[in-house]
Design an enzyme around this catalytic site. Structure first.
Site, PDB file in Angstrom:
ATOM      1  N   ASN A  33     -43.662  21.865 -13.604  1.00  0.00           N
ATOM      2  CA  ASN A  33     -42.219  22.065 -13.411  1.00  0.00           C
ATOM      3  C   ASN A  33     -41.544  21.628 -14.709  1.00  0.00           C
ATOM      4  O   ASN A  33     -41.420  20.434 -14.961  1.00  0.00           O
ATOM      5  CB  ASN A  33     -41.738  21.226 -12.229  1.00  0.00           C
TER       6      ASN A  33
ATOM      7  N   LYS B 100     -38.548  21.887 -15.556  1.00  0.00           N
ATOM      8  CA  LYS B 100     -37.148  21.471 -15.368  1.00  0.00           C
ATOM      9  C   LYS B 100     -36.277  22.127 -16.451  1.00  0.00           C
ATOM     10  O   LYS B 100     -36.586  23.233 -16.885  1.00  0.00           O
ATOM     11  CB  LYS B 100     -37.041  19.943 -15.341  1.00  0.00           C
TER      12      LYS B 100
ATOM     13  N   HIS C  17     -36.674  20.665  -4.371  1.00  0.00           N
ATOM     14  CA  HIS C  17     -36.966  19.541  -5.281  1.00  0.00           C
ATOM     15  C   HIS C  17     -35.899  18.464  -5.083  1.00  0.00           C
ATOM     16  O   HIS C  17     -34.728  18.771  -4.860  1.00  0.00           O
ATOM     17  CB  HIS C  17     -36.986  20.034  -6.732  1.00  0.00           C
TER      18      HIS C  17
ATOM     19  N   GLU D 204     -34.327  16.748  -7.108  1.00  0.00           N
ATOM     20  CA  GLU D 204     -33.168  16.874  -8.020  1.00  0.00           C
ATOM     21  C   GLU D 204     -32.184  17.902  -7.489  1.00  0.00           C
ATOM     22  O   GLU D 204     -30.967  17.752  -7.654  1.00  0.00           O
ATOM     23  CB  GLU D 204     -33.671  17.227  -9.437  1.00  0.00           C
TER      24      GLU D 204
ATOM     25  N   GLU E 193     -43.301  14.407  -3.521  1.00  0.00           N
ATOM     26  CA  GLU E 193     -42.818  13.777  -4.744  1.00  0.00           C
ATOM     27  C   GLU E 193     -41.936  12.590  -4.379  1.00  0.00           C
ATOM     28  O   GLU E 193     -40.754  12.764  -4.063  1.00  0.00           O
ATOM     29  CB  GLU E 193     -41.997  14.774  -5.561  1.00  0.00           C
TER      30      GLU E 193
ATOM     31  N   GLY F 155     -40.374  10.801 -13.156  1.00  0.00           N
ATOM     32  CA  GLY F 155     -39.852  10.518 -14.487  1.00  0.00           C
ATOM     33  C   GLY F 155     -39.684   9.034 -14.765  1.00  0.00           C
ATOM     34  O   GLY F 155     -39.053   8.647 -15.751  1.00  0.00           O
TER      35      GLY F 155
ATOM     36  N   SER G 103     -44.768  11.244 -12.142  1.00  0.00           N
ATOM     37  CA  SER G 103     -45.455  10.551 -13.238  1.00  0.00           C
ATOM     38  C   SER G 103     -46.966  10.749 -13.195  1.00  0.00           C
ATOM     39  O   SER G 103     -47.728   9.827 -13.517  1.00  0.00           O
ATOM     40  CB  SER G 103     -45.087   9.062 -13.256  1.00  0.00           C
TER      41      SER G 103
HETATM   42  P1  13P Z   1     -42.558  13.750 -13.662  1.00  0.00           P
HETATM   43  O1  13P Z   1     -43.986  14.245 -13.731  1.00  0.00           O
HETATM   44  O2  13P Z   1     -41.823  13.883 -14.968  1.00  0.00           O
HETATM   45  O3  13P Z   1     -42.453  12.401 -13.042  1.00  0.00           O
HETATM   46  O4  13P Z   1     -41.799  14.763 -12.677  1.00  0.00           O
HETATM   47  C1  13P Z   1     -42.345  15.065 -11.449  1.00  0.00           C
HETATM   48  C2  13P Z   1     -41.573  16.183 -10.859  1.00  0.00           C
HETATM   49  O5  13P Z   1     -40.433  16.024 -10.455  1.00  0.00           O
HETATM   50  C3  13P Z   1     -42.212  17.500 -10.801  1.00  0.00           C
HETATM   51  O6  13P Z   1     -41.479  18.383 -10.014  1.00  0.00           O
END
Ligand code: 13P
Length: 250
Positions: free
Chosen positions: A9, A11, A96, A98, A168, A174, A213
Site C-alpha cells: 500500500n 499510500k 483502511h 486512514e 492492521e 507507521g 510496521s
Molecule cells: P506501515 O507498514 O507503514 O506501518 O503501514 C501499514 C499499512 O497501513 C498498510 O496498509
C-alpha cells in the site's frame, strides 16, 4: 492451502514517474520471491494506468487504495470501481484505518464500496484493526468483530469466496511498533473464527494479511503463524528490495 499474498500500500507516496520505476523494479525482482506468494502493488490513482502496463505478465498484480461508493455521476473527485477495473486493476483496498479516521468512512459507506467493487470484479482487501486505546482497554476483539459483522457479513457466499482481509492494528501503522507474532496469530485466528460463524468452512480459504510496521526483519516470524497469510505493507513497500525481502519470508 490458502493463498499467500504480500501487498504494498503505497499510500500518498511517490510521484508518477517514481511509482512506475518502483513497479518496474518490483516486477524485475519478482523471481526473488517464490512462486507460492502472490504480489500486489497499490499505487495512487494517478499511477495506475502506467503501473498496470509495466507489470502486465510479470506476476505482479495491481490494486487501488480506494473506490467510490457510487456507480457514477455527480460525485466530484471520486473514482469509480468501473473506472479502475477498465484499467486492468484487480484489487481494491477498502476500509483502511486512514480512510475510516480521516475521511469518515463508516460501515455504511464501506458496504456500498464493497458492492461496487464486487459489481466490477475487483477483489476487496478489507481492512480491520483497533486503535491503541481500544487495545489497552481490552476491546480489540469487539472492535474487529464489529468491523467484520457490519460489512463482511453482508456479502454473499460467492462474494466472500473472493475476499481478502487485512488486520492492521492502528497503533502499529507507521509507528515502528509491530504486533508480536503471538498477538497477530491470536487476532487472526479470532478473525477466522468470526468469519466462520457466518460462512463456515469457506473461512478456511480466506487470506488474512497482517499490516503495521511489517519489514523484512520481522516478516518471517509473523508469516510463520498459521493464520497469518501474508502482509499489507506500507513504508517498506516503497523500496523494491525491502518489499521483496518481505515476500521472501515465505
Ligand atoms: P506501515 O507498514 O507503514 O506501518 O503501514 C501499514 C499499512 O497501513 C498498510 O496498509
Amino acid at each position: 492451502m490458502r493463498r499467500k499474498i504480500v501487498a504494498g500500500n503505497w499510500k500518498m507516496n511517490t510521484m508518477p514517474a517514481e511509482g512506475v520505476e518502483l513497479a518496474k523494479a518490483v516486477a524485475a525482482k519478482r523471481h526473488e520471491a517464490g512462486s507460492n506468494v502472490e504480489l500486489i502493488v497499490c499505487p495512487p490513482f494517478t499511477h495506475l494506468s502506467e503501473v498496470v502496463k509495466v507489470t502486465r505478465g510479470t506476476g505482479v498484480a495491481v490494486g487501488a487504495q480506494n473506490c467510490a461508493a457510487e456507480e457514477k455521476g455527480a460525485y466530484t473527485g471520486e473514482v469509480s470501481a468501473a473506472m479502475l477495473a477498465s484499467l486492468g486493476v484487480e484489487y481494491v483496498i477498502l476500509g483502511h484505518s486512514e480512510r475510516r479516521e480521516y475521511y469518515g468512512e463508516t460501515s455504511e459507506t464501506l458496504n456500498r464500496k464493497m458492492a461496487m467493487a464486487y459489481a466490477n470484479k475487483l477483489v476487496p482487501i478489507y481492512c480491520v484493526g483497533e486503535k491503541l486505546a481500544e487495545r489497552e482497554a481490552g476491546k480489540h476483539f469487539d472492535v474487529v468483530g464489529a468491523q467484520l459483522r457490519e460489512v463482511v457479513f453482508n456479502l454473499t457466499t460467492e462474494q466472500f469466496a473472493h475476499l481478502i482481509v487485512a488486520y492492521e492494528p492502528v497503533w502499529a501503522i507507521g509507528t515502528g511498533k509491530t504486533a508480536t507474532s503471538e498477538q497477530a496469530e491470536e487476532i487472526h485466528a479470532f478473525i477466522r473464527k468470526i468469519l466462520a460463524e457466518k460462512f463456515g468452512e469457506a473461512a478456511e480459504n480466506t487470506p488474512i494479511l497482517y499490516g503495521g510496521s511489517c519489514k523484512p526483519s520481522n516478516a518471517p516470524e509473523l508469516f510463520a503463524k498459521s493464520d497469518v497469510d501474508g502482509g499489507l505493507i506500507g513504508g517498506a513497500a516503497l523500496d523494491a528490495d525491502s518489499f521483496l525481502g518481505i515476500a521472501k519470508a515465505f
